[in-house]
Design an enzyme around this catalytic site. Structure first.
Site, short mmCIF file in Angstrom:
data_model
loop_
_atom_site.label_atom_id
_atom_site.label_comp_id
_atom_site.label_asym_id
_atom_site.label_seq_id
_atom_site.Cartn_x
_atom_site.Cartn_y
_atom_site.Cartn_z
CG ASP A 33 -2.08 0.92 1.13
OD1 ASP A 33 -2.24 1.56 0.07
OD2 ASP A 33 -2.85 1.02 2.10
CD GLU A 36 0.23 5.58 -4.27
OE1 GLU A 36 -0.73 4.83 -4.50
OE2 GLU A 36 0.72 5.74 -3.14
CG ASP A 110 -7.75 4.96 0.19
OD1 ASP A 110 -7.63 3.73 0.13
OD2 ASP A 110 -6.94 5.70 0.77
#
Length: 445
Positions: A33, A36, A110
């Site tokens: 998670d 990026e 999300d």
């Protein structure tokens, strides 16, 4: 960590060894998670663009690659941790780039517990599939917020027909397990999950197709029917493989949905197993029908001319389903009176299908004009010899679109028993006692 550097990736992969990762087990997999990379207190919510990696190259040049290389290193670590490096990994990642499909699954980040976010999930997933990233999904129920019973049910129904299917929520959200909403709503959500699990043999087969050919698992209408220009902008319905047409319900209190059916084929409702009332004409173009889609209905249709395998026994996990028998769903094409389908099989956990060619393909065919149903197996002989044929049995054959039933049917000299419903035009063969790993032919007369 600088995942653009091979030494760093190797170091990270080594951390997944059972000796290093205390408490890990062969059934513990990984979710990457925030990769990026996410930096909450930065002006761009990521690392500065001029930050340099170990090779002196600025972040702006490798930002899109970072998440993919992170996921790659994790997948390599999960593979290396096992003796012989012959157990498939599973890595879920939020960040990705072209090629990420080689290393694991992706989800859309999300999202929100709202009807607009449910509605936009399909277009997002179709875009990713068009870019060859097939193993993708959106958080069922939405990440932020609290879905009511209807929204949660509709999201479960939609999620059951997206390639990656999971529920996930923010820690401040209320509990949303299906039983939280009461018996009636739980039964509806269970029905959606059951439909998903029953179709796992089909999902497995089309994922294999995606891995070999690049054709995505979840397909836009234009991808399967490029000649139908009227469907080029359609993104609220889609195909799973070439044989299932899905129309998720994304509006509150809906009781009807409009579905565009390509007229090249017949389409059978998977619940009633009856052909949709289309004006096929010369089989050109598409026709929109208003179909029932109340809260108990997921509009899903099987293409005429296809054969799909399901497993119908309820289990606590997919591992317990491995040796369960198949049910074949044969949807007859009303013009040719034929149907064909493929079932892909391997050991479901190792890389032997790539390393040794250890896999099998059952190629089913039904021909009502020439009065037979058959199977031809394409498989590596050593794998077939080492695999119990009794673990790949077919316990039932359901044929849709049968205008007139046969008088008798035989497997070699053995007469088979069947039932026929004249109203629905569905014929059911029970216990044919054949294996998907054997060649066989059932003759109708």
């Amino acid at each position: 960590l600088d995942f653009t550097n091979e030494e760093v990736r190797n170091w990270w992969a080594d951390q997944f060894s059972y000796n290093s990762y205390v408490g890990s087990t062969p059934s513990l997999f990984t979710w990457n998670d925030m990769n990026e990379p996410s930096v909450f207190n930065g002006p761009e919510v990521s690392m500065q663009k001029d930050l340099r990696n170990l090779d002196g190259i600025e972040h702006r040049e490798w930002h899109n690659l970072y998440g993919t290389l992170f996921q790659r290193a994790t997948a390599e670590g999960l593979t290396r941790r096992n003796p012989g490096e012959n157990v498939r990994p599973f890595v879920l990642s939020r960040s990705f780039f072209a090629g990420s499909q080689r290393y694991g699954s992706i989800w859309t980040g999300d999202n929100e517990s709202s009807w607009p976010h449910l509605k936009v999930a399909a277009p997002m997933l179709l875009s990713l599939n068009t870019a060859a990233l097939s193993f993708v999904g959106a958080d069922v129920g939405g990440f932020f917020g609290n879905p009511d019973a209807e929204l949660m049910t509709r999201w479960m129904q939609a999620g059951a027909y997206q390639p990656f299917f999971r529920g996930h929520a923010h820690h401040d959200s209320k509990r949303r397990e299906p039983w939280i909403f009461g018996e009636v709503w739980m039964s509806r959500m269970r029905h959606a999950a059951m439909a998903r699990y029953a179709l796992l043999p089909y999902w497995y087969t089309i994922f294999r197709e995606a891995g070999v050919t690049g054709m995505p698992v979840m397909r836009t209408m234009w991808m399967q029917y490029p000649e139908l220009e009227e469907l080029y902008g359609t993104d609220d319905q889609y195909l799973i493989g070439s044989d299932l047409l899905i129309k998720p319900v994304t509006e509150a209190h809906a009781t009807k949905s409009e579905v565009a059916f390509p007229l090249e084929h017949d389409w059978y409702d998977v619940d009633t197993m009856m052909s949709m009332p289309l004006s096929k004409g010369n089989g050109v173009g598409s026709q929109a029908l208003s179909v029932s889609s109340d809260i108990d209905k997921i509009p899903v249709y099987q293409r005429g001319g296809s054969i799909i395998a399901r497993k119908l026994r309820l289990r606590r996990s997919t591992q317990m389903m491995v040796n369960d028998p198949y049910t074949l769903y044969i949807a007859i094409d009303s013009t040719s009176k034929e149907a064909t389908g493929v079932l892909y099989m391997d050991d479901e956990f190792s890389f032997d299908h790539e390393k040794k060619g250890s896999f099998g393909e059952a190629k089913f065919k039904a021909d009502l004009k020439n009065k037979f149903i058959s199977n031809k197996v394409n498989a590596e002989s050593q794998w077939v010899a080492s695999t119990s044929k009794s673990s790949r049995m077919i316990e039932r054959v359901i044929i849709m679109g049968v205008e007139e039933p046969p008088t008798t049917m035989h497997l070699q000299s053995i007469e088979l028993h069947f039932s026929y419903d004249r109203e629905s035009k569905v014929l059911v063969i029970r216990k044919p006692n054949v294996s998907a790993l054997d060649d066989w032919e059932i003759k109708l007369s």
